[in-house]
Design a protein around this motif. Structure first.
Motif, PDB file in Angstrom:
ATOM      1  N   TRP A  14       0.756  -1.089  -0.138  1.00  0.00           N
ATOM      2  CA  TRP A  14       0.023   0.079  -0.131  1.00  0.00           C
ATOM      3  C   TRP A  14       0.711   1.224   0.056  1.00  0.00           C
ATOM      4  CZ3 TRP A  14      -4.478  -1.080  -1.712  1.00  0.00           C
ATOM      5  CH2 TRP A  14      -5.061  -2.177  -1.632  1.00  0.00           C
ATOM      6  N   GLU A  15       1.951   1.085   0.397  1.00  0.00           N
ATOM      7  CA  GLU A  15       2.903   2.462   0.469  1.00  0.00           C
ATOM      8  C   GLU A  15       3.305   2.617  -0.978  1.00  0.00           C
ATOM      9  OE1 GLU A  15       4.713   5.418   1.806  1.00  0.00           O
ATOM     10  OE2 GLU A  15       3.596   4.092   3.309  1.00  0.00           O
ATOM     11  N   LEU A  16       3.390   1.515  -1.834  1.00  0.00           N
ATOM     12  CA  LEU A  16       3.597   1.608  -3.116  1.00  0.00           C
ATOM     13  C   LEU A  16       2.369   2.222  -3.968  1.00  0.00           C
ATOM     14  CD1 LEU A  16       5.840   1.153  -5.502  1.00  0.00           C
ATOM     15  CD2 LEU A  16       4.857  -0.986  -5.610  1.00  0.00           C
ATOM     16  N   VAL A  17       1.376   1.935  -3.459  1.00  0.00           N
ATOM     17  CA  VAL A  17       0.146   2.327  -4.183  1.00  0.00           C
ATOM     18  C   VAL A  17       0.186   3.944  -3.857  1.00  0.00           C
ATOM     19  CG1 VAL A  17      -2.418   2.623  -3.881  1.00  0.00           C
ATOM     20  CG2 VAL A  17      -1.239   0.374  -4.123  1.00  0.00           C
ATOM     21  N   LYS A  18       0.571   4.298  -2.667  1.00  0.00           N
ATOM     22  CA  LYS A  18       0.598   6.000  -2.138  1.00  0.00           C
ATOM     23  C   LYS A  18       1.571   6.615  -3.036  1.00  0.00           C
ATOM     24  CE  LYS A  18       3.083   7.934   0.890  1.00  0.00           C
ATOM     25  NZ  LYS A  18       3.641   8.366   2.222  1.00  0.00           N
ATOM     26  N   LYS A  22       1.090   9.556  -5.915  1.00  0.00           N
ATOM     27  CA  LYS A  22       1.998  10.800  -5.872  1.00  0.00           C
ATOM     28  C   LYS A  22       2.912  11.143  -7.019  1.00  0.00           C
ATOM     29  CE  LYS A  22       5.138  13.021  -2.552  1.00  0.00           C
ATOM     30  NZ  LYS A  22       6.017  12.691  -1.446  1.00  0.00           N
ATOM     31  N   ARG A  23       3.502   9.937  -7.508  1.00  0.00           N
ATOM     32  CA  ARG A  23       4.357   9.951  -8.832  1.00  0.00           C
ATOM     33  C   ARG A  23       3.533  10.625 -10.107  1.00  0.00           C
ATOM     34  NH1 ARG A  23       7.538   5.111 -10.710  1.00  0.00           N
ATOM     35  NH2 ARG A  23       8.258   6.641 -12.091  1.00  0.00           N
ATOM     36  N   VAL A  24       2.185  10.125 -10.220  1.00  0.00           N
ATOM     37  CA  VAL A  24       1.463  10.596 -11.437  1.00  0.00           C
ATOM     38  C   VAL A  24       0.532  11.780 -11.191  1.00  0.00           C
ATOM     39  CG1 VAL A  24       1.704   8.078 -12.370  1.00  0.00           C
ATOM     40  CG2 VAL A  24      -0.444   8.806 -10.947  1.00  0.00           C
ATOM     41  N   LEU A  53       4.665  -3.898  -9.374  1.00  0.00           N
ATOM     42  CA  LEU A  53       3.196  -3.254  -9.659  1.00  0.00           C
ATOM     43  C   LEU A  53       3.338  -2.217 -10.562  1.00  0.00           C
ATOM     44  CD1 LEU A  53       0.186  -2.841  -8.652  1.00  0.00           C
ATOM     45  CD2 LEU A  53       0.919  -1.583  -6.848  1.00  0.00           C
ATOM     46  N   VAL A  54       2.552  -2.144 -11.415  1.00  0.00           N
ATOM     47  CA  VAL A  54       2.904  -0.972 -12.581  1.00  0.00           C
ATOM     48  C   VAL A  54       1.489  -0.262 -12.933  1.00  0.00           C
ATOM     49  CG1 VAL A  54       4.678  -2.270 -13.921  1.00  0.00           C
ATOM     50  CG2 VAL A  54       2.281  -2.622 -14.554  1.00  0.00           C
ATOM     51  N   GLY A  55       0.668  -0.744 -12.435  1.00  0.00           N
ATOM     52  CA  GLY A  55      -0.897   0.008 -12.447  1.00  0.00           C
ATOM     53  C   GLY A  55      -1.892  -0.712 -11.659  1.00  0.00           C
ATOM     54  N   PHE A  56      -3.050   0.008 -11.564  1.00  0.00           N
ATOM     55  CA  PHE A  56      -4.138  -0.302 -10.727  1.00  0.00           C
ATOM     56  C   PHE A  56      -5.282   0.637 -10.870  1.00  0.00           C
ATOM     57  CE2 PHE A  56      -0.952   2.111  -7.860  1.00  0.00           C
ATOM     58  CZ  PHE A  56      -1.772   3.243  -7.518  1.00  0.00           C
ATOM     59  N   GLY A  57      -6.427   0.446 -10.349  1.00  0.00           N
ATOM     60  CA  GLY A  57      -7.784   1.029 -10.248  1.00  0.00           C
ATOM     61  C   GLY A  57      -8.640   0.375  -9.476  1.00  0.00           C
ATOM     62  N   ARG A  58      -9.680   1.019  -9.106  1.00  0.00           N
ATOM     63  CA  ARG A  58     -11.258   0.459  -8.443  1.00  0.00           C
ATOM     64  C   ARG A  58     -12.337   1.259  -9.202  1.00  0.00           C
ATOM     65  NH1 ARG A  58     -12.182   3.545  -3.622  1.00  0.00           N
ATOM     66  NH2 ARG A  58     -11.278   5.566  -3.867  1.00  0.00           N
ATOM     67  N   LEU A  69     -15.331   5.110 -11.049  1.00  0.00           N
ATOM     68  CA  LEU A  69     -13.790   4.608 -11.297  1.00  0.00           C
ATOM     69  C   LEU A  69     -13.133   5.563 -10.573  1.00  0.00           C
ATOM     70  CD1 LEU A  69     -13.681   3.468 -14.979  1.00  0.00           C
ATOM     71  CD2 LEU A  69     -14.471   2.120 -13.076  1.00  0.00           C
ATOM     72  N   TYR A  70     -12.346   5.023 -10.090  1.00  0.00           N
ATOM     73  CA  TYR A  70     -11.245   5.801  -9.055  1.00  0.00           C
ATOM     74  C   TYR A  70      -9.864   5.433  -8.947  1.00  0.00           C
ATOM     75  CZ  TYR A  70     -15.333   8.197  -6.903  1.00  0.00           C
ATOM     76  OH  TYR A  70     -16.252   8.857  -6.841  1.00  0.00           O
ATOM     77  N   ASP A  71      -8.844   6.007  -8.836  1.00  0.00           N
ATOM     78  CA  ASP A  71      -7.459   5.862  -8.492  1.00  0.00           C
ATOM     79  C   ASP A  71      -6.978   4.770  -9.632  1.00  0.00           C
ATOM     80  OD1 ASP A  71      -7.538   7.045  -6.171  1.00  0.00           O
ATOM     81  OD2 ASP A  71      -8.194   5.266  -5.028  1.00  0.00           O
ATOM     82  N   ILE A  72      -7.269   5.265 -10.802  1.00  0.00           N
ATOM     83  CA  ILE A  72      -6.666   4.588 -12.126  1.00  0.00           C
ATOM     84  C   ILE A  72      -5.252   5.233 -12.323  1.00  0.00           C
ATOM     85  CG2 ILE A  72      -7.021   4.082 -14.498  1.00  0.00           C
ATOM     86  CD1 ILE A  72      -9.820   4.286 -13.830  1.00  0.00           C
ATOM     87  N   ALA A  73      -4.367   4.558 -12.033  1.00  0.00           N
ATOM     88  CA  ALA A  73      -2.802   4.975 -12.445  1.00  0.00           C
ATOM     89  C   ALA A  73      -1.955   3.840 -12.926  1.00  0.00           C
ATOM     90  CB  ALA A  73      -2.296   5.380 -10.888  1.00  0.00           C
ATOM     91  N   VAL A  74      -1.089   4.394 -13.838  1.00  0.00           N
ATOM     92  CA  VAL A  74      -0.243   3.541 -14.275  1.00  0.00           C
ATOM     93  C   VAL A  74       1.395   4.037 -14.013  1.00  0.00           C
ATOM     94  CG1 VAL A  74       1.029   2.614 -16.444  1.00  0.00           C
ATOM     95  CG2 VAL A  74      -1.598   2.508 -15.964  1.00  0.00           C
ATOM     96  N   ILE A  75       2.383   3.630 -13.613  1.00  0.00           N
ATOM     97  CA  ILE A  75       3.678   4.326 -13.344  1.00  0.00           C
ATOM     98  C   ILE A  75       3.970   4.756 -14.703  1.00  0.00           C
ATOM     99  CG2 ILE A  75       3.987   3.123 -11.361  1.00  0.00           C
ATOM    100  CD1 ILE A  75       6.248   1.098 -13.045  1.00  0.00           C
ATOM    101  N   PRO A  76       4.807   6.064 -14.480  1.00  0.00           N
ATOM    102  CA  PRO A  76       5.393   6.727 -15.884  1.00  0.00           C
ATOM    103  C   PRO A  76       5.897   5.974 -16.956  1.00  0.00           C
ATOM    104  CG  PRO A  76       5.354   7.986 -13.972  1.00  0.00           C
ATOM    105  CD  PRO A  76       5.197   6.809 -13.480  1.00  0.00           C
ATOM    106  N   GLU A  77       6.804   5.009 -16.450  1.00  0.00           N
ATOM    107  CA  GLU A  77       7.677   4.207 -17.476  1.00  0.00           C
ATOM    108  C   GLU A  77       6.815   3.277 -18.217  1.00  0.00           C
ATOM    109  OE1 GLU A  77       9.176   3.060 -13.360  1.00  0.00           O
ATOM    110  OE2 GLU A  77       8.327   4.797 -14.222  1.00  0.00           O
ATOM    111  N   TYR A  78       5.723   2.961 -17.672  1.00  0.00           N
ATOM    112  CA  TYR A  78       4.923   1.852 -18.263  1.00  0.00           C
ATOM    113  C   TYR A  78       3.535   2.701 -19.020  1.00  0.00           C
ATOM    114  CZ  TYR A  78       7.110  -2.105 -16.485  1.00  0.00           C
ATOM    115  OH  TYR A  78       7.946  -3.189 -16.197  1.00  0.00           O
TER     116      TYR A  78
END
Length: 140
Positions: A14-18, A22-24, A53-58, A69-78
């Protein structure tokens, strides 16, 4: 790339989710708050490349006719590799009879338009920090 899809909250950092949110440049809270939000959601999706972990959503939903839909995120390099679309489509598969709303990160509207989302003319929001939301371009 060896992608793996997880549709529950088992063994999530969950720290990585946070940190990803933040990164995006999306709204983020402490790790425990994200854990609670995802665990209380109607459906979730996490995308891994191997064990990374490269992306997620709920999605929140009544399961009958409304969802958000909320918190849809993909790390920048992906980003730009179809992972965001996989996340949205994976969530939508779990809420097939529902109307779906979301509010996109500023600048990401075209991504959602490609997935057939349209701007709302009557959308309204009530935010805990309305000045912050206005300064970020979410509200008038």
């Amino acid at each position: 790339m060896s992608l793996r899809i997880l549709q529950d909250c088992t063994n999530i950092d969950w720290e990585l989710v946070k940190e990803t949110l933040k990164r995006v440049n999306m709204g983020y809270f402490d790790a425990e708050t994200h854990k609670k939000a995802f665990e209380n959601s109607y459906t979730v999706i996490f995308i891994f490349d191997e064990d990374k972990l490269v992306g997620f959503g709920r999605a929140l939903s009544d399961g009958a006719y409304q969802a958000a839909l909320y918190d849809i995120a993909v790390i920048p390099e992906y980003q730009g590799q179809g992972i965001g679309s996989m996340i949205v489509e994976g969530l939508l598969e779990r809420i097939p009879s529902c109307n779906v709303i979301l509010y996109a990160a500023v600048g990401k509207e075209k991504f959602y338009q490609k997935l057939n989302f349209r701007r709302l003319k009557t959308g309204m929001g009530l935010f805990k920090n309305s000045l912050l939301m206005q300064s970020k371009g979410f509200t008038e």
